[in-house]
Design an enzyme around this catalytic site. Structure first.
Site, PDB file in Angstrom:
ATOM      1  CG  ASP A  46      18.834  25.902   9.034  1.00  0.00           C
ATOM      2  OD1 ASP A  46      19.941  26.421   9.368  1.00  0.00           O
ATOM      3  OD2 ASP A  46      18.002  26.579   8.265  1.00  0.00           O
ATOM      4  CB  SER A  55      17.349  30.365   8.839  1.00  0.00           C
ATOM      5  OG  SER A  55      18.610  29.540   8.591  1.00  0.00           O
ATOM      6  CB  SER A  67      34.933  23.753  34.946  1.00  0.00           C
ATOM      7  OG  SER A  67      35.219  23.444  33.624  1.00  0.00           O
ATOM      8  CG  HIS A 109      33.327  27.816  25.027  1.00  0.00           C
ATOM      9  ND1 HIS A 109      33.496  29.225  24.926  1.00  0.00           N
ATOM     10  CD2 HIS A 109      33.348  27.493  23.626  1.00  0.00           C
ATOM     11  CE1 HIS A 109      33.754  29.775  24.053  1.00  0.00           C
ATOM     12  NE2 HIS A 109      33.758  28.754  22.910  1.00  0.00           N
ATOM     13  CG  ASP A 110      31.270  22.534  31.018  1.00  0.00           C
ATOM     14  OD1 ASP A 110      32.293  23.090  31.854  1.00  0.00           O
ATOM     15  OD2 ASP A 110      30.456  21.556  31.449  1.00  0.00           O
TER      16      ASP A 110
END
Ligand code: HEM
Ligand code: NAG
Ligand code: NAG
Length: 325
Positions: A253, A248, A75, A65-66
């Protein structure tokens, strides 16, 4: 027809002079400037993730997301104040992101040791790598030298982040606009093998179809039933979450691709990678070859880490990751 050694050398030299955006950052950037930098971050991530494994997913999510919103400039870490609603307070971030304290703790140690040297943007880049190493054994060298941005706007999230209802052409278009290929989009989506999702992110698949069951017919019916039991219709409780990979949930993975092949991809956008012929063979390839995916994932994370970076004299080195200087 072979080229002479001289010609080959010339070709290699001239190719290496073509400016590419990778050249701006450098592996080992802090080795002279603040040698303990990467170790300090790794220690902070290790202690946090060993207490709460979900933070590994959060750090990788936060980095994504940055990078997609205004570039990898830290930010996402800036707090809102009376005059500005920052990226982290965008609804989808607000209910999800939670490892800010991990980065604060690394930053405060680094400020004590090497005042004003290590950017918050780089701390997040290292932390995402360290998280992947802890939960997946996937490591990569992180080119660094990012500087911190001074602008963080919640209003910029919507147009720059993919929605879980996106089609492959929409996903591809968005990633291309960030300088990433469709192949890298498929590779990076594999991050959905760890972490959790709020019910609201996939309820469109459970309750909004005209079939008697009301669920998306492309979703495995047994999986849909399980999801409905955890995410009752009309419930907007933002605390309700499910693991994205029930098999998992804490291991990075290739299970994401196996789930998709079994019609157990959680989001419309996950299943789309199987139903779209331009991406389906890559899904099968990754499901069959975890080594291939791991290698590609590390490389794609490095490429994602180059998006819109500030270097040289641009931006600043924030004193506190939560506020501009
Ligand atoms: C391809 C398009 C993508 C879409 C549509 C998408 C969408 C989403 C959504 C809706 C969630 C659940 C959020 C919530 O309900 O709390 C999520 C979680 C997550 N995403 Fe993505 N994502 C995409 C790509 C990526 C990429 C590129 C990465 C990182 C490389 C990533 C990493 C994660 C992780 C680790 C989580 C789990 C977060 C947690 O456990 O708190 N995603 N994503
Ligand atoms: C609020 O934050 C913005 C950037 O995030 C900053 O430019 C501004 O100076 C801050 N305002 C106050 C009153 O602290
Ligand atoms: C339900 O489906 C309709 C028609 O496909 C669509 O317009 C609407 O946005 C969907 N609503 C939700 C909550 O997904």
């Amino acid at each position: 027809m072979g080229l002479s050694i001289e010609m080959q050398l010339l070709l290699v030299l001239s190719l290496s002079l073509i400016p590419n955006f990778e050249a701006q950052l450098e592996v080992g950037f802090y080795s002279q400037r603040c040698s303990p930098a990467e170790r300090i971050v790794k220690d902070a991530v290790r202690s946090a993730v060993s207490n709460d494994v979900g933070l590994a997913a959060d750090l990788i999510h936060m980095y994504f997301h940055d990078c997609f919103v205004r570039g990898c400039d830290g930010s996402i870490l800036i707090d809102s104040n009376s005059t500005n609603t920052a990226e982290k307070d965008f609804f989808a971030n607000k209910i999800s992101l939670r490892s800010f304290g991990v980065l604060d703790s690394a930053k405060s140690k680094l400020e004590d040791m090497c005042k004003g040297v290590v950017s918050c943007a780089d701390i997040l880049a290292f932390a995402a790598r360290d998280a992947a190493e802890m939960v997946g054994g996937i490591g990569w060298d992180v080119p660094a030298g990012r500087r911190d941005g001074r602008i963080s706007l919640a209003s910029e999230n919507l147009a720059n982040l993919p929605a879980p209802t996106f089609t492959v052409p929409q996903l591809t278009q968005l990633f291309l606009s960030k300088g990433l290929t469709q192949e890298e989009m498929v590779t990076l989506s594999g991050a959905h093998t760890i972490g959790r999702s709020h019910c609201t992110s996939f309820s469109n698949r459970l309750f909004n179809f005209s079939s008697t069951s009301s669920q998306d017919p492309s979703l495995d019916p047994r999986y849909a039933t399980q999801l409905k039991s955890k995410c009752p219709k009309g419930n907007t409780n933002t605390n309700l979450v499910v693991p994205m990979d029930p098999l998992s949930p804490t291991v990075l993975d290739n299970a994401y691709y196996k789930n998709i092949l079994a019609n157990r991809g959680l989001f419309t956008s996950d299943h789309a990678l199987l139903s779209d012929p331009s991406t389906s063979s890559q899904v099968s390839e990754y499901a069959a070859n975890v080594f291939l995916w791991r290698t590609k994932f590390g490389a794609a994370m490095v490429r994602m880490g180059q998006i819109g970076v500030l270097t040289g004299n641009a931006g600043e080195i924030r004193r506190n990751c939560r506020a501009v200087n």
